[in-house]
Motif scaffolding. Structure first.
Motif, PDB file in Angstrom:
ATOM      1  N   SER A 178      73.376  17.621  76.058  1.00  0.00           N
ATOM      2  CA  SER A 178      72.015  17.187  75.740  1.00  0.00           C
ATOM      3  C   SER A 178      71.599  17.662  74.355  1.00  0.00           C
ATOM      4  CB  SER A 178      71.052  17.726  76.803  1.00  0.00           C
ATOM      5  OG  SER A 178      69.715  17.381  76.502  1.00  0.00           O
ATOM      6  N   ARG A 179      71.949  18.906  74.023  1.00  0.00           N
ATOM      7  CA  ARG A 179      71.611  19.417  72.690  1.00  0.00           C
ATOM      8  C   ARG A 179      72.338  18.641  71.602  1.00  0.00           C
ATOM      9  NH1 ARG A 179      72.026  25.984  73.683  1.00  0.00           N
ATOM     10  NH2 ARG A 179      70.259  26.143  75.128  1.00  0.00           N
ATOM     11  N   LEU A 180      73.617  18.359  71.828  1.00  0.00           N
ATOM     12  CA  LEU A 180      74.377  17.608  70.832  1.00  0.00           C
ATOM     13  C   LEU A 180      73.798  16.215  70.653  1.00  0.00           C
ATOM     14  CD1 LEU A 180      76.880  17.576  68.965  1.00  0.00           C
ATOM     15  CD2 LEU A 180      78.191  16.707  70.911  1.00  0.00           C
ATOM     16  N   ARG A 181      73.391  15.612  71.752  1.00  0.00           N
ATOM     17  CA  ARG A 181      72.799  14.277  71.679  1.00  0.00           C
ATOM     18  C   ARG A 181      71.512  14.290  70.859  1.00  0.00           C
ATOM     19  NH1 ARG A 181      73.799   9.028  71.351  1.00  0.00           N
ATOM     20  NH2 ARG A 181      72.641   7.722  72.801  1.00  0.00           N
ATOM     21  N   SER A 182      70.744  15.381  70.973  1.00  0.00           N
ATOM     22  CA  SER A 182      69.451  15.425  70.295  1.00  0.00           C
ATOM     23  C   SER A 182      69.580  15.732  68.809  1.00  0.00           C
ATOM     24  CB  SER A 182      68.548  16.467  70.967  1.00  0.00           C
ATOM     25  OG  SER A 182      69.055  17.777  70.786  1.00  0.00           O
ATOM     26  N   HIS A 183      70.528  16.604  68.416  1.00  0.00           N
ATOM     27  CA  HIS A 183      70.594  16.958  66.993  1.00  0.00           C
ATOM     28  C   HIS A 183      71.772  16.340  66.253  1.00  0.00           C
ATOM     29  CE1 HIS A 183      73.729  19.812  68.023  1.00  0.00           C
ATOM     30  NE2 HIS A 183      72.912  20.647  68.628  1.00  0.00           N
ATOM     31  N   GLY A 184      72.701  15.689  66.970  1.00  0.00           N
ATOM     32  CA  GLY A 184      73.788  14.969  66.321  1.00  0.00           C
ATOM     33  C   GLY A 184      74.944  15.876  65.922  1.00  0.00           C
ATOM     34  N   SER A 185      75.983  15.248  65.431  1.00  0.00           N
ATOM     35  CA  SER A 185      77.185  15.967  65.008  1.00  0.00           C
ATOM     36  C   SER A 185      76.916  16.799  63.767  1.00  0.00           C
ATOM     37  CB  SER A 185      78.310  14.970  64.713  1.00  0.00           C
ATOM     38  OG  SER A 185      77.981  14.203  63.560  1.00  0.00           O
ATOM     39  N   GLY A 186      77.868  17.643  63.427  1.00  0.00           N
ATOM     40  CA  GLY A 186      77.744  18.417  62.196  1.00  0.00           C
ATOM     41  C   GLY A 186      77.609  17.528  60.980  1.00  0.00           C
ATOM     42  N   ALA A 187      78.355  16.436  60.939  1.00  0.00           N
ATOM     43  CA  ALA A 187      78.269  15.502  59.810  1.00  0.00           C
ATOM     44  C   ALA A 187      76.881  14.894  59.712  1.00  0.00           C
ATOM     45  CB  ALA A 187      79.321  14.408  59.960  1.00  0.00           C
ATOM     46  N   ALA A 188      76.307  14.506  60.846  1.00  0.00           N
ATOM     47  CA  ALA A 188      74.966  13.913  60.839  1.00  0.00           C
ATOM     48  C   ALA A 188      73.929  14.926  60.373  1.00  0.00           C
ATOM     49  CB  ALA A 188      74.622  13.403  62.236  1.00  0.00           C
ATOM     50  N   ARG A 189      74.072  16.167  60.794  1.00  0.00           N
ATOM     51  CA  ARG A 189      73.126  17.202  60.378  1.00  0.00           C
ATOM     52  C   ARG A 189      73.238  17.477  58.883  1.00  0.00           C
ATOM     53  NH1 ARG A 189      74.796  21.399  64.924  1.00  0.00           N
ATOM     54  NH2 ARG A 189      76.071  19.698  65.699  1.00  0.00           N
ATOM     55  N   GLN A 190      74.455  17.485  58.361  1.00  0.00           N
ATOM     56  CA  GLN A 190      74.622  17.693  56.923  1.00  0.00           C
ATOM     57  C   GLN A 190      73.973  16.567  56.130  1.00  0.00           C
ATOM     58  OE1 GLN A 190      78.431  18.887  55.280  1.00  0.00           O
ATOM     59  NE2 GLN A 190      79.147  19.506  57.301  1.00  0.00           N
ATOM     60  N   ARG A 191      74.192  15.345  56.564  1.00  0.00           N
ATOM     61  CA  ARG A 191      73.615  14.210  55.831  1.00  0.00           C
ATOM     62  C   ARG A 191      72.099  14.211  55.915  1.00  0.00           C
ATOM     63  NH1 ARG A 191      78.539  10.300  57.718  1.00  0.00           N
ATOM     64  NH2 ARG A 191      79.597  10.179  55.671  1.00  0.00           N
ATOM     65  N   ALA A 192      71.547  14.616  57.053  1.00  0.00           N
ATOM     66  CA  ALA A 192      70.089  14.691  57.170  1.00  0.00           C
ATOM     67  C   ALA A 192      69.523  15.744  56.231  1.00  0.00           C
ATOM     68  CB  ALA A 192      69.713  14.995  58.619  1.00  0.00           C
ATOM     69  N   ALA A 193      70.202  16.879  56.115  1.00  0.00           N
ATOM     70  CA  ALA A 193      69.747  17.926  55.198  1.00  0.00           C
ATOM     71  C   ALA A 193      69.798  17.447  53.750  1.00  0.00           C
ATOM     72  CB  ALA A 193      70.603  19.180  55.368  1.00  0.00           C
ATOM     73  N   PHE A 194      70.871  16.732  53.397  1.00  0.00           N
ATOM     74  CA  PHE A 194      71.010  16.230  52.033  1.00  0.00           C
ATOM     75  C   PHE A 194      69.953  15.171  51.723  1.00  0.00           C
ATOM     76  CE2 PHE A 194      72.817  13.338  48.846  1.00  0.00           C
ATOM     77  CZ  PHE A 194      73.139  14.239  47.837  1.00  0.00           C
TER      78      PHE A 194
END
Length: 372
Positions: free
Chosen positions: A337-353
């Protein structure tokens, strides 16, 4: 791994993981070749679980093999925090990321004879600062059974490959891949999906032929995504990037163990391994590296693209009995559930960028995630 796997209760499997990290300079966005200094600063209590990797800008840790997933989480948390503290004392920071996202001069290899032989044999095959992965070890003492397990789990490894995607940036740019580490890693001649194996003798014969060909130096350089460990009585799964958080790492580890347990149950019931075309399996791993968890994945049952999350859910349902048997069902449900809500590491990196267009923000994000 740094210790022999412990004995598991009947029907349960031991579990251990290895993680590789990047060392970055603390005051500027570039890799820091200070691994010797970092290891010297690691506390004596942790020293046996920490070692060099190929480049001086990398470091590796190995958690002790356990049955209880919570115990593995605790040991890995202590290791991450302890090595992060040592890195900071050496003027660096510890980053759980698949590939170095920033530029700078290539790192020298660690001063060890084996690494120098690899550099001489393979030349500029792997320049840069190192590619950082996560390896999961599951206790399977019988090598003949281990080979059968490798045959049975092949169709599901691309799904787990997608879960670990954590390296979209390289040399200052977005590569268009969720795991650029996977693309770089596959340049080595022994990297790729494990072939269908007739027996452990077949496994050994292939390994010996690869060594004779010069494509690998020794058994440790057999970089198939699943292999029989060269050192311990385990099946070793080495498919993807190091995960940014321990939550993600524990989810992958639990799913791998449950998948191995499911395979053992199927083998015991006389079920054959799925017939999977090797070329299509390679394509499925490429798709996992490209799209990660947020895009499409190849369904190797019907040879059609499907949302990666759809296949991950199918995998979860498939291995649910083994998750329950090992006491992992509740925690993996939460972690899914947590992974579904915040996405993969790649998705999190792109969101930060995307917020400010700064790779520094990506590095800050992953540095904080590494410590947890």
């Amino acid at each position: 791994m740094t210790a022999m796997p412990t004995m598991a209760p009947p029907g349960l499997l031991t579990l251990g993981i290895e993680e590789e990290y990047l060392l970055l300079a603390k005051d500027r966005p570039e890799a820091a070749p200070v691994v010797e200094d970092v290891i010297d600063r690691v506390s004596p209590a942790l020293r046996a679980s920490v070692q060099h990797e190929y480049f001086r800008t990398q470091i590796e840790v190995a958690g002790p093999p356990v049955v209880d997933l919570a115990a593995l989480w605790r040991s890995m948390s202590v290791l991450r925090e302890g090595v992060a503290d040592a890195a900071e004392a050496a003027g660096a920071r510890l980053v759980a990321i698949g590939a170095c996202p920033v530029g700078g001069p290539d790192s020298p290899v660690v001063d060890q004879p084996r690494y120098h032989r690899m550099e001489e044999r393979f030349g500029a095959l792997s320049p840069g600062h190192g590619l950082n992965g996560m390896h999961v070890h599951v206790g399977v003492a019988d090598p003949e059974l281990a080979v059968q397990v490798l045959n049975h789990i092949r169709p599901w490894l691309p799904v787990l490959h997608a879960v670990t995607a954590n390296s979209p940036f390289y040399q200052g740019i977005d590569t268009g891949y969720a795991s650029w580490r996977s693309v770089m890693w596959e340049r080595w001649p022994s990297v790729g999906p494990t072939p269908h194996l007739e027996s452990f003798a077949h496994y050994r014969h292939l390994l010996d032929d690869l060594i004779a060909s010069g494509a690998v130096l020794d058994e440790g350089m057999l970089y198939w995504y699943g292999r029989v460990s060269a050192t311990y009585p385990t099946v070793e799964i080495r498919i993807g990037d190091v995960c940014p958080t321990l939550d993600d790492a524990m989810l992958v580890a639990a799913l791998v163990r449950a998948l191995v347990g499911t395979a053992i149950a199927d083998i015991g019931a006389g079920l054959p391994a799925p017939a999977i075309d090797q070329q299509l399996l390679t394509a499925a791993h490429w798709r996992a590296a490209h799209d990660g968890l947020e895009g499409l994945a190849v369904d190797l049952v019907n040879q059609r693209p499907r949302p990666a999350w759809h296949l991950l859910r199918r995998l979860f349902d498939l291995v649910r009995p083994q998750l329950e048997a090992h006491g992992d069902l509740e925690i993996t449900t939460v972690l899914m559930s947590r992974l579904r809500s915040h996405g993969s590491g790649a998705a999190r990196q792109r969101a930060a960028f995307a917020k400010n267009g700064r790779l520094d923000d990506v590095l800050d994000l992953v540095t904080a995630a590494t410590r947890g």
